[in-house]
Design a protein around this motif. Structure first.
Motif, short mmCIF file in Angstrom:
data_model
loop_
_atom_site.label_atom_id
_atom_site.label_comp_id
_atom_site.label_asym_id
_atom_site.label_seq_id
_atom_site.Cartn_x
_atom_site.Cartn_y
_atom_site.Cartn_z
N ARG A 191 4.65 -7.93 7.12
CA ARG A 191 4.63 -7.10 8.32
C ARG A 191 5.49 -5.85 8.11
NH1 ARG A 191 7.57 -11.63 11.60
NH2 ARG A 191 9.69 -11.32 10.90
N CYS A 192 5.30 -4.88 9.00
CA CYS A 192 5.98 -3.59 8.95
C CYS A 192 7.47 -3.76 9.20
CB CYS A 192 5.37 -2.68 10.02
SG CYS A 192 5.94 -0.99 9.96
N LYS A 193 8.25 -2.93 8.57
CA LYS A 193 9.70 -2.96 8.78
C LYS A 193 10.10 -2.58 10.20
CE LYS A 193 10.68 -2.22 3.94
NZ LYS A 193 11.07 -1.25 2.92
N SER A 194 9.19 -1.94 10.93
CA SER A 194 9.48 -1.55 12.31
C SER A 194 9.15 -2.65 13.33
CB SER A 194 8.72 -0.27 12.68
OG SER A 194 7.32 -0.52 12.75
N TYR A 195 8.75 -3.82 12.85
CA TYR A 195 8.31 -4.92 13.73
C TYR A 195 9.36 -5.25 14.79
CZ TYR A 195 6.21 -9.50 14.84
OH TYR A 195 5.64 -10.57 15.47
N ALA B 111 -4.81 2.05 4.53
CA ALA B 111 -5.30 1.01 5.42
C ALA B 111 -4.23 -0.06 5.64
CB ALA B 111 -6.57 0.38 4.86
N GLY B 112 -3.58 -0.48 4.58
CA GLY B 112 -2.52 -1.47 4.71
C GLY B 112 -1.38 -1.00 5.58
N ARG B 113 -0.97 0.24 5.38
CA ARG B 113 0.12 0.82 6.18
C ARG B 113 -0.29 0.89 7.65
NH1 ARG B 113 4.84 0.57 6.74
NH2 ARG B 113 4.88 0.40 4.52
N ILE B 114 -1.49 1.36 7.92
CA ILE B 114 -1.98 1.46 9.30
C ILE B 114 -2.03 0.08 9.95
CG2 ILE B 114 -4.08 1.91 10.65
CD1 ILE B 114 -4.45 4.45 8.92
N LEU B 115 -2.54 -0.90 9.25
CA LEU B 115 -2.63 -2.25 9.81
C LEU B 115 -1.24 -2.83 10.09
CD1 LEU B 115 -5.54 -3.54 7.58
CD2 LEU B 115 -5.65 -3.14 10.06
N MET C 9 -1.45 9.00 -0.92
CA MET C 9 -1.58 7.58 -0.64
C MET C 9 -3.05 7.20 -0.79
SD MET C 9 -0.48 5.49 2.84
CE MET C 9 1.24 5.92 2.71
N SER C 10 -3.31 6.13 -1.52
CA SER C 10 -4.70 5.69 -1.71
C SER C 10 -5.26 5.14 -0.40
CB SER C 10 -4.77 4.62 -2.79
OG SER C 10 -4.29 3.38 -2.29
N ALA C 11 -6.58 5.06 -0.33
CA ALA C 11 -7.24 4.55 0.88
C ALA C 11 -6.81 3.11 1.18
CB ALA C 11 -8.75 4.64 0.73
N THR C 12 -6.65 2.30 0.14
CA THR C 12 -6.22 0.91 0.32
C THR C 12 -4.80 0.85 0.87
OG1 THR C 12 -7.66 0.21 -1.48
CG2 THR C 12 -5.90 -1.30 -0.85
N ASN C 13 -3.91 1.68 0.29
CA ASN C 13 -2.53 1.71 0.78
C ASN C 13 -2.45 2.25 2.20
OD1 ASN C 13 -1.59 0.67 -1.63
ND2 ASN C 13 -1.01 2.66 -2.47
N LEU D 211 7.46 6.75 12.58
CA LEU D 211 8.49 6.04 11.83
C LEU D 211 7.90 4.85 11.08
CD1 LEU D 211 11.53 5.82 11.19
CD2 LEU D 211 11.73 4.36 13.20
N GLY D 212 7.07 4.07 11.78
CA GLY D 212 6.45 2.90 11.15
C GLY D 212 5.62 3.27 9.93
N MET D 213 4.96 4.41 9.97
CA MET D 213 4.15 4.84 8.83
C MET D 213 5.01 5.23 7.64
SD MET D 213 0.92 4.48 9.40
CE MET D 213 0.13 5.52 8.17
N ARG D 214 6.29 5.44 7.87
CA ARG D 214 7.16 5.91 6.79
C ARG D 214 8.17 4.87 6.31
NH1 ARG D 214 4.64 9.41 9.38
NH2 ARG D 214 4.17 11.44 8.56
N LEU D 215 8.28 3.77 7.01
CA LEU D 215 9.24 2.73 6.58
C LEU D 215 8.67 1.86 5.49
CD1 LEU D 215 10.78 1.51 9.95
CD2 LEU D 215 11.87 2.85 8.18
#
Length: 172
Positions: free
Chosen positions: A68-72, A7-11, A1-5, A168-172
């Motif tokens: 937003r994340c799918k786990s929202y 960061a986006g996933r973490i946010l 995973m790229s640094a940009t991706n 889970l959120g990091m993988r959805l």
């Protein structure tokens, strides 16, 4: 995973997690009216802080053009159920919940600032909430009684669930 991706996933996950925290406090506030009325001012303040944190991450997602994340909604429903359940158990369970969640979240946030050192905007968004999250942890820790067997089991279950939701959120 790229640094940009990354960061986006973490946010995205942090935004969902803050929504979960708002939901936890909402459930606890509802129940504390019956079980721990004296905690209401503190819980209302913590909830307002979490709403600001959620907005900070939302603003960064918007700036990046991310959804937003799918786990929202999972965080919302799970958080509210946790808030109702621990609120029903009273003041010490409410405190132990805050300690367990914040301890786990703080560890992740600090690690994220190290991982994302090259993304100043992401680090800024994360760093902007660290002090208040630490304050929530410390206030709850100072107010709580030493946990017995049930309290240790509750804390472990909450920490483990928080870790699982982040994973889970990091993988959805």
């Amino acid at each position: 995973m790229s640094a940009t991706n990354l960061a986006g996933r973490i946010l995205k996950v942090n935004h969902a997690g803050e929504h979960g925290a708002v939901s936890i406090y909402s459930g606890q506030i509802f129940m504390a009216r019956f079980t721990a009325r004296f905690l209401l001012p503190e819980l209302l303040t913590f909830k307002a802080d979490e709403e600001k944190h959620r907005a900070a991450f939302y603003n960064e997602l918007q700036r990046r053009g991310l959804k937003r994340c799918k786990s929202y909604w999972l965080c919302a429903v799970g958080g509210y159920a946790l808030g109702i359940g621990t609120g029903l158990l009273g003041a010490n369970a409410i405190s132990l919940t805050t300690i367990a969640v914040e301890r786990t979240v703080l560890r992740h946030l600090r690690h994220q600032t190290e991982l994302l050192v090259e993304d100043a905007d992401a680090v800024s968004a994360i760093s902007s909430i660290l002090n208040e999250e630490q304050e929530h942890h410390d206030v709850a820790k100072n107010r709580s009684r030493p946990p017995g067997v049930f309290g240790r089991m509750l804390s472990s279950a909450i920490s483990g669930t928080t870790e699982a939701v982040i994973w889970l959120g990091m993988r959805l």
